[in-house]
Design a protein around this motif. Sequence first.
Motif, PDB file in Angstrom:
ATOM      1  N   ALA A   1       0.834  -1.202   0.000  1.00 41.18           N
ATOM      2  CA  ALA A   1       0.000   0.000   0.000  1.00 41.18           C
ATOM      3  C   ALA A   1       0.868   1.250   0.000  1.00 41.18           C
ATOM      4  O   ALA A   1       0.564   2.241  -0.683  1.00 41.18           O
ATOM      5  N   ILE A   2       1.965   1.227   0.758  1.00 39.62           N
ATOM      6  CA  ILE A   2       2.894   2.354   0.785  1.00 39.62           C
ATOM      7  C   ILE A   2       3.494   2.574  -0.598  1.00 39.62           C
ATOM      8  O   ILE A   2       3.603   3.711  -1.074  1.00 39.62           O
ATOM      9  N   VAL A   3       3.874   1.490  -1.258  1.00 42.57           N
ATOM     10  CA  VAL A   3       4.456   1.593  -2.605  1.00 42.57           C
ATOM     11  C   VAL A   3       3.483   2.257  -3.567  1.00 42.57           C
ATOM     12  O   VAL A   3       3.820   3.228  -4.260  1.00 42.57           O
ATOM     13  N   TYR A   4       2.256   1.752  -3.618  1.00 40.96           N
ATOM     14  CA  TYR A   4       1.269   2.291  -4.559  1.00 40.96           C
ATOM     15  C   TYR A   4       0.883   3.718  -4.206  1.00 40.96           C
ATOM     16  O   TYR A   4       0.705   4.560  -5.104  1.00 40.96           O
TER      17      TYR A   4
ATOM     18  N   LEU B   1       7.749   0.327   9.540  1.00 41.67           N
ATOM     19  CA  LEU B   1       6.684   0.956   8.749  1.00 41.67           C
ATOM     20  C   LEU B   1       6.732   2.474   8.863  1.00 41.67           C
ATOM     21  O   LEU B   1       6.497   3.187   7.874  1.00 41.67           O
ATOM     22  N   LEU B   2       7.049   2.976  10.042  1.00 39.34           N
ATOM     23  CA  LEU B   2       7.178   4.422  10.211  1.00 39.34           C
ATOM     24  C   LEU B   2       8.292   4.969   9.330  1.00 39.34           C
ATOM     25  O   LEU B   2       8.125   6.016   8.669  1.00 39.34           O
ATOM     26  N   LEU B   3       9.409   4.251   9.263  1.00 37.72           N
ATOM     27  CA  LEU B   3      10.514   4.663   8.398  1.00 37.72           C
ATOM     28  C   LEU B   3      10.084   4.644   6.936  1.00 37.72           C
ATOM     29  O   LEU B   3      10.417   5.555   6.167  1.00 37.72           O
TER      30      LEU B   3
ATOM     31  N   LEU C   1      10.468   8.092   4.775  1.00 43.40           N
ATOM     32  CA  LEU C   1      11.499   8.210   3.733  1.00 43.40           C
ATOM     33  C   LEU C   1      11.001   8.868   2.438  1.00 43.40           C
ATOM     34  O   LEU C   1      11.672   9.750   1.897  1.00 43.40           O
ATOM     35  N   PRO C   2       9.840   8.486   1.908  1.00 44.37           N
ATOM     36  CA  PRO C   2       9.388   9.123   0.664  1.00 44.37           C
ATOM     37  C   PRO C   2       8.984  10.585   0.820  1.00 44.37           C
ATOM     38  O   PRO C   2       8.757  11.260  -0.187  1.00 44.37           O
ATOM     39  N   LEU C   3       8.893  11.062   2.061  1.00 43.65           N
ATOM     40  CA  LEU C   3       8.511  12.455   2.299  1.00 43.65           C
ATOM     41  C   LEU C   3       9.714  13.377   2.434  1.00 43.65           C
ATOM     42  O   LEU C   3       9.554  14.596   2.461  1.00 43.65           O
ATOM     43  N   ARG C   4      10.911  12.806   2.509  1.00 42.72           N
ATOM     44  CA  ARG C   4      12.072  13.612   2.859  1.00 42.72           C
ATOM     45  C   ARG C   4      12.383  14.673   1.815  1.00 42.72           C
ATOM     46  O   ARG C   4      12.954  15.725   2.144  1.00 42.72           O
ATOM     47  N   HIS C   5      12.005  14.445   0.561  1.00 38.90           N
ATOM     48  CA  HIS C   5      12.351  15.433  -0.469  1.00 38.90           C
ATOM     49  C   HIS C   5      11.588  16.744  -0.275  1.00 38.90           C
ATOM     50  O   HIS C   5      12.006  17.793  -0.781  1.00 38.90           O
ATOM     51  N   TYR C   6      10.461  16.707   0.467  1.00 38.50           N
ATOM     52  CA  TYR C   6       9.726  17.937   0.740  1.00 38.50           C
ATOM     53  C   TYR C   6      10.505  18.860   1.671  1.00 38.50           C
ATOM     54  O   TYR C   6      10.245  20.073   1.714  1.00 38.50           O
ATOM     55  N   ALA C   7      11.434  18.301   2.429  1.00 42.11           N
ATOM     56  CA  ALA C   7      12.249  19.102   3.350  1.00 42.11           C
ATOM     57  C   ALA C   7      13.538  19.587   2.698  1.00 42.11           C
ATOM     58  O   ALA C   7      14.305  20.331   3.326  1.00 42.11           O
ATOM     59  N   ILE C   8      13.790  19.157   1.466  1.00 37.37           N
ATOM     60  CA  ILE C   8      15.016  19.528   0.759  1.00 37.37           C
ATOM     61  C   ILE C   8      14.705  20.632  -0.236  1.00 37.37           C
ATOM     62  O   ILE C   8      13.723  20.556  -0.980  1.00 37.37           O
TER      63      ILE C   8
ATOM     64  N   LEU D   1      14.395   5.605  -3.035  1.00 35.80           N
ATOM     65  CA  LEU D   1      13.709   5.100  -1.839  1.00 35.80           C
ATOM     66  C   LEU D   1      12.363   5.783  -1.627  1.00 35.80           C
ATOM     67  O   LEU D   1      11.826   5.784  -0.519  1.00 35.80           O
ATOM     68  N   SER D   2      11.797   6.364  -2.684  1.00 31.70           N
ATOM     69  CA  SER D   2      10.564   7.143  -2.542  1.00 31.70           C
ATOM     70  C   SER D   2       9.444   6.675  -3.459  1.00 31.70           C
ATOM     71  O   SER D   2       8.416   7.331  -3.553  1.00 31.70           O
ATOM     72  N   TRP D   3       9.648   5.572  -4.169  1.00 30.49           N
ATOM     73  CA  TRP D   3       8.627   4.986  -5.058  1.00 30.49           C
ATOM     74  C   TRP D   3       8.192   5.947  -6.154  1.00 30.49           C
ATOM     75  O   TRP D   3       7.019   5.988  -6.521  1.00 30.49           O
ATOM     76  N   ARG D   4       9.144   6.705  -6.668  1.00 31.92           N
ATOM     77  CA  ARG D   4       8.885   7.601  -7.799  1.00 31.92           C
ATOM     78  C   ARG D   4       9.193   6.804  -9.069  1.00 31.92           C
ATOM     79  O   ARG D   4      10.232   6.966  -9.693  1.00 31.92           O
TER      80      ARG D   4
END
Length: 441
Positions: A158-161, A298-300, A304-311, A324-327
């Motif tokens: 579900a996280i992947v999709y 699961l928290l990690l 992880l896929p949200l980290r690019h919003y902080a960059i 590591l963000s399922w892009r």
Amino acid sequence: MRQFIYKQIDNSQLVAFRILFGTLLLWQVVDYLLSGWIRINLLKPIFTFSHIGMEWLQPLPGNCMYYYFGLMAIAALFIMIGLYYRISIVLFTILWSGIYFMQKTTYNNHHYLIVLLCLLMCLLPANTYASVDSKIKPELKRFTMPAWCSWIMIVQIAIVYFYASVAKLYSGWLDGSFTKGMLSKHAPDFLKELYAQEWFYLFIAYAGLAFDFLVVPLLLWKKTRNLACVASIIFHIFNKAHLGIGIFPFLALSFIVFFYPPEKIRKLFFWKKPIEIPTSSQSQEGKMLVRWILLPYLLLQIVLPLRHYAIKGDVLWTEEGHRLSWRMMLRSRKGTTKFKVVDNTTQKTKIFKLKKILTPKQIRGMQSKPDMIWQTAQKIRERYARMGKDVSVYADSKVAINHGEPRILINPDIDLGKAKWNYFWHNDWILLYDKNGNIIH
């Protein structure tokens, strides 16, 4: 909630997945052994583009990498049949992770997904039925498992999709420009005219977006489960036929076993398996594993896929936070990069010939990716340092996204050979642009 997570259910889902997963792993490894992938990606290069910080992880010399993959093939076979399962899955996890971190010239998201699934399968009782282990040791045989063994896999896919769908919410996907280019590149001759139609590539774009958003909820709901299953088969077979992408379509389809009731999976795969009615025991099997390992895991995976919003900057351009963000299958990225070497003693300047240290495939993969461009500059500087020369290395790099106008990617005035890599935040030598296409200073 505790009863829901820890209740005993038929373990046919997990056992069936173990067999399917092992089969797919064996297929992937044997394909790499026979197709020339090992020679092209691991043996032919002078060095491989390891993940930054793991440059020490390089291919073994001579024919050792063939033995390495041969050992992986044996481990995959043992996973499939459930022989020495714990040893086999741990061994495969280590070996496959080594390959994943060793090279990123051929980078696929499903390589990362396999690492994660192997880690999870190391913790799950997948060999307690339909396995050689349970034949050798009858006391190992079980017909049930805690429900969390199934739910951990459902949440993982579900996280992947979910993140794959969120990543598609940008103009290049929504206006169909990416799918148009992708379809024109992979279309068979007799379908090129159809694939060039605006309505068709827009349909593919929005169908892909809708599928990623909805497939897991629809598989979870009994009334739409069969429809979602058929849609999954069509979607992934279309992708396999047009894009290749290795075993990923079949790997994604194998997760369907976790969405159907265990009793149906038992009747489909293990019709001779005895039916064991779970007891009403309040036992919370695996409680410590769930609390201290699986929940943090699961928290990690969510963070992880949200980290690019902080960059700083757009990840679509900078690539910082992309992995590591399922892009997945999200954009086309084309670039050209030349390296100018300046001798700091004589001030002589020359253009470095990349073929001296990179294969043609490495050059194609490197030219549009900032991290690989930076690693190449480091290798060029090291090469001259071994000759006793102090040099500066500058990159002339232009990149186009989705066949758009090429823009300068790397600041040409920065000595990239001496620049540091920022693991967690934006690297200032990657140029940023405003909405009007002007460089942000």
